[in-house]
Design a protein around this motif. Structure first.
Motif, PDB file in Angstrom:
ATOM      1  N   LYS A 174     -13.871   4.421   1.356  1.00 27.59           N
ATOM      2  CA  LYS A 174     -12.779   4.355   2.332  1.00 27.59           C
ATOM      3  C   LYS A 174     -12.721   2.988   2.992  1.00 27.59           C
ATOM      4  O   LYS A 174     -11.641   2.417   3.215  1.00 27.59           O
ATOM      5  N   GLU A 198     -11.236   0.549   0.732  1.00 32.01           N
ATOM      6  CA  GLU A 198      -9.785   0.725   0.684  1.00 32.01           C
ATOM      7  C   GLU A 198      -9.103  -0.091   1.771  1.00 32.01           C
ATOM      8  O   GLU A 198      -8.035  -0.669   1.556  1.00 32.01           O
ATOM      9  N   ALA A 234     -10.658   4.757  -2.648  1.00 32.10           N
ATOM     10  CA  ALA A 234     -11.090   6.001  -2.044  1.00 32.10           C
ATOM     11  C   ALA A 234     -10.743   7.166  -2.968  1.00 32.10           C
ATOM     12  O   ALA A 234      -9.795   7.116  -3.738  1.00 32.10           O
TER      13      ALA A 234
END
Length: 450
Positions: free
Chosen positions: A76, A79, A243
């Protein structure tokens, strides 16, 4: 196949190709140095914190379990930040983990050491997630294992140096000790020596933290190409999307060769860590001198294995053949560990004793030689598992990274088995691991549907 692979090569027009190769190579060197410090740290902290073998192996557990716990959160973060800023952030996190060794060393409180290990492992998670796909996608697929093997040479060369540097910096001026000799000391002498050993950790780890912090700043400035494919760019609207959403997780689980590859990596990392991190514990338990340097013997074997792979793949053998050969050699060496003597040094005398290098008991020698069997497993599995994933390559990479959890679980299984049936016999746990890797090499990597 070739067209697909070539389309994944990043556009390096206007960018010196040497810079990204050198940069990622530096990261792989850091992976190796920090990861294989554990081989020296585990027997060292067993003495400093007066731990049982299972407790000592929690050092490896907390380091590698971070790859499982933090894989998706770090994806994440990537990302949001992109690969390059993520690499810089990862280096910074590792620096923070190194600084945590200072209060841990001052207090000799074992849980603080474990927290520091988890933080360091978390930083390495983001670096691994970003760098491995980069190397796989930096050229055609058939030579991917050779590229990873080159990076592996840097990684394992650092692994050779790490225990030696650790012993030189941390134990310099202190008498050579192992668990057997420490247990024989009077209580007051042992307490003074343990305190001196603990405090000796402070300066080296402060130095590492400073170096990593500076390197994090450097990675903010250098230019690295994007590794996303055309499919990635379209699916992410031009942004790097690494992600894994629940729907994407279900989709990537439809690739059997990827899932089985992740399981193979689980077993591989497990046996690699058992070979690299328990050799010092086992050596210390049977009174081998310089036990904190024994991991270097395993790493030298791995460097030799990587060099062979770099020369032979794909020129003489395929990635699949290299993987199968590695698994079979691992099975043979494991049987040799189980059956050999822990006092006779004939094997090491024949292999390297004539060079003046420290002779080792046959059992320890065969543990070290596992490095030769393990060397080409990681670089062979990655391209086989990521084959034909297209836009799911980044998600597949995250799944493979989670396979590093084997480095947390299997050493603990070894520790439990060691206390139950003895350190030498406990190496039997590696037999089913190599069997599964052999299955993946023969059939699993070809499986296209469930």
């Amino acid at each position: 196949m070739t067209t697909q692979a070539q389309s994944n090569v990043p556009d390096t027009q206007g960018i010196n190709r040497f810079i990204p190769i050198l940069s990622i190579g530096l990261l792989f060197f850091i992976f190796g140095f920090i990861t294989w410090l554990n081989g020296a740290l585990i027997p060292f902290l067993q003495m400093v914190c007066e731990l049982t073998e299972i407790q000592a192996l929690l050092i490896a557990f907390c380091f590698y379990i971070a790859y499982v716990v933090m894989a998706l959160p770090m994806a994440k973060i990537l990302e949001k930040t992109g690969y390059q800023k993520g690499m810089s952030l990862g280096l910074g996190i590792i620096a923070v983990g190194c600084l945590l060794f200072v209060p841990a060393a001052l207090t000799a409180v074992f849980p603080i050491f474990l927290l520091a290990q988890f933080v360091v492992g978390s930083g390495l998670t983001i670096l691994q997630t970003a760098s491995n796909p980069f190397i796989v996608r930096l050229g055609n697929e058939e030579s991917a294992a050779a590229r990873i093997a080159f990076m592996g040479l840097l990684n394992k060369a650092a692994g050779v140096l790490a225990p030696i540097v650790f012993t030189s910096l941390v134990l310099s001026g202190l008498p050579d000790v192992n668990q057997e000799s420490l247990n024989a000391m009077p209580a007051d002498t042992r307490a003074v020596l343990i305190n001196d050993m603990s405090v000796s950790l402070i300066q080296p780890y402060i130095g590492m933290a400073i170096a990593l912090g500076l390197l994090a700043l450097v990675f903010m400035r250098i230019a690295l190409p994007s590794i996303e494919s055309d499919d990635d760019a379209q699916s992410a609207g031009g942004n790097s999307d690494v992600a894994t959403t629940p729907s994407q997780s279900k989709q990537i689980l439809q690739f059997p060769h990827l899932v089985l590859g992740a399981i193979s990596l689980f077993f591989y990392v497990g046996v690699e860590v058992v070979a690299g991190d328990t050799i010092g514990l086992y050596g210390s338990s049977i009174g081998v001198e310089n036990a904190t340097t024994l991991t270097s013997f395993t790493m030298v074997a791995m460097v030799i294995g990587y060099a062979i792979g770099l020369v032979c793949i794909p020129r003489f053998i395929s990635q699949q053949t290299a993987l199968l050969s590695s698994a079979l050699l691992g099975l043979v060496l494991t049987v040799c560990i189980l059956l050999s003597s822990n006092t006779d040094t004939g094997i090491s005398n024949a292999l390297w004793g004539w060079l003046g290098v420290q002779a080792l008991p046959n059992t320890v020698t065969f543990i070290a030689l596992l490095g030769l069997a393990n060397a080409m497993v990681w670089p062979a599995i990655w391209p086989l598992a990521l084959n034909n994933l297209g836009k799911y390559t980044a998600q597949g990479s995250a799944l493979l990274i989670m396979g590093i959890a084997g480095g947390a679980i299997l050493p603990m299984v070894y520790g439990i088995a060691s206390e139950a049936i003895g350190g030498q016999t406990a190496y039997i746990i590696m037999l089913p691991c190599y069997c599964f890797i052999a299955y993946y090499a023969l059939w699993g990597c070809k499986k296209q549907n469930w």
